[in-house]
Design an enzyme around this catalytic site. Structure first.
Site, PDB file in Angstrom:
ATOM      1  N   TYR A  26     -27.305 -62.266  16.310  1.00  0.00           N
ATOM      2  CA  TYR A  26     -26.163 -63.170  16.211  1.00  0.00           C
ATOM      3  C   TYR A  26     -24.829 -62.446  16.308  1.00  0.00           C
ATOM      4  CZ  TYR A  26     -29.136 -67.007  14.518  1.00  0.00           C
ATOM      5  OH  TYR A  26     -30.069 -67.995  14.399  1.00  0.00           O
ATOM      6  N   LYS A  49     -40.070 -56.424 -16.679  1.00  0.00           N
ATOM      7  CA  LYS A  49     -39.356 -57.681 -16.449  1.00  0.00           C
ATOM      8  C   LYS A  49     -39.131 -57.882 -14.952  1.00  0.00           C
ATOM      9  CE  LYS A  49     -34.713 -55.690 -16.897  1.00  0.00           C
ATOM     10  NZ  LYS A  49     -33.386 -55.820 -17.535  1.00  0.00           N
TER      11      LYS A  49
END
Length: 337
Positions: A255, A36
């Site tokens: 940042y 899955k």
């Protein structure tokens, strides 16, 4: 044109992991390979094909995942773990998918879809034994088994549940006892019914019943420490370094960074949080990731972002499953056979 980042998937390692798991199954239990979520990010069709002669069956989460395998030529049983939506029901009949059921409504919808194609859909009753996610209670499971004979286009094939915390013995034993109670009632309606409750964690705990649904172990990671089986990571994700910068103490990087506390060399590489792994600083990262770039301490030509994945998962407050599922989002997948 290929992407710069490459997810390298070693299919022989996948097979070796699967064979090791299968060798440890007890009393002839069947081996169900869980593919899955695009085989936990590894590529479902390629992984299913590589495991075809090892697995007795496969599991997916959604009907469309099963359809993709069928269209790729996978003809072994495919169990869909999420109960069908009404719109999904025709897919189970058309593509011979095995359905999880926990309500009479689902039986009726599946039977109607199968009748239209003059087909028979196999079903596994999902039992809630304490995880409280999906599944019928014990009385409900028995009622489903007792009534399934009314539905001429359905075949009762299995009964299953799922351990919430297989590493905790008290929780495991309570769920196992509840499952045994449901199983003993339901098997009165099919003495050959396939009973299964274990994913990788239950496999490691030794609760194999008639089948184990094995996922994370196939891909080289364990849900908790165990020496029952040895597996190796199947995938690496290689990101190229695009700049190497010598930096001085007091300079900033990326940042909102605090000034560096010491001189260092930073390798800026082409992998950010949009590529799949969390923004949060972990491992050798210098500061948090940007959307498309990250930086690590040291001088490199490329970075394997999945190196020391279990440690990264702990630092990010998550699990290897989550990181694997997203790690190759913006990668070219390269399969080594």
């Amino acid at each position: 044109m290929g992407m710069l980042n490459k997810a390298v998937i070693h299919l022989q390692t996948l097979r070796q992991n699967a064979l090791a798991v299968k060798a440890g199954l007890k009393d002839g239990a069947r081996f169900n390979a869980v593919v899955k979520a695009n085989a936990y990010g590894h590529g479902d069709v390629e992984c299913a094909n590589a495991l075809y002669d090892v697995a007795d069956s496969f599991s997916v989460a959604l009907a469309e995942e099963g359809v993709r395998l069928r269209r790729a030529g996978v003809d072994k049983p495919i169990l869909v773990l999420v109960e069908p939506f009404i719109s999904d029901a025709p897919l189970f009949a058309r593509y011979n998918l095995t359905a999880s059921v926990s309500s009479m409504k689902t039986l009726g919808v599946l039977n109607a879809a199968a009748r239209e194609r003059n087909a028979v859909v196999s079903v596994h009753i999902k039992v809630n034994t304490g995880m409280n996610r999906l599944g019928a209670d014990i009385d409900g499971a028995e009622a489903l088994a007792a009534n399934i004979g009314r539905f001429k286009h359905l075949k009762l094939e299995g009964i299953y549940s799922h351990f919430a915390a297989p590493e905790e013995k008290a929780v495991l034993f309570a769920q196992r006892d509840a499952f045994l109670l449901a199983y003993n009632r339901v098997k009165l309606y099919n003495k050959d019914i396939i009973a299964h409750i274990s994913a990788s964690g239950g496999y490691l705990a030794g609760e194999h019943f008639d089948m184990c649904r094995v996922g994370i172990l196939l891909y080289g990671y364990s849900p908790f420490y165990s020496d029952r089986v040895r597996v190796e990571p199947v995938m690496s994700v290689k990101a190229p370094v695009v700049a190497v910068r010598p930096l001085k103490a007091g300079e900033r990087l990326l940042y909102g960074a605090e000034p560096l506390k010491k001189d260092c060399t930073a390798s800026v590489f082409r992998y950010g949080y949009a590529d799949g792994l969390p923004r949060k600083k972990s491992g050798a990262l210098l500061n948090n990731r940007c959307m498309d770039l990250s930086a690590a301490e040291g001088a490199f030509e490329e970075i394997d972002v999945l190196e020391n994945l279990e440690e990264k998962a702990r630092e990010c407050g998550t699990i290897t499953y989550e990181l694997l599922c997203g790690a190759a989002n913006r990668c070219e997948r390269v399969y080594i056979r």
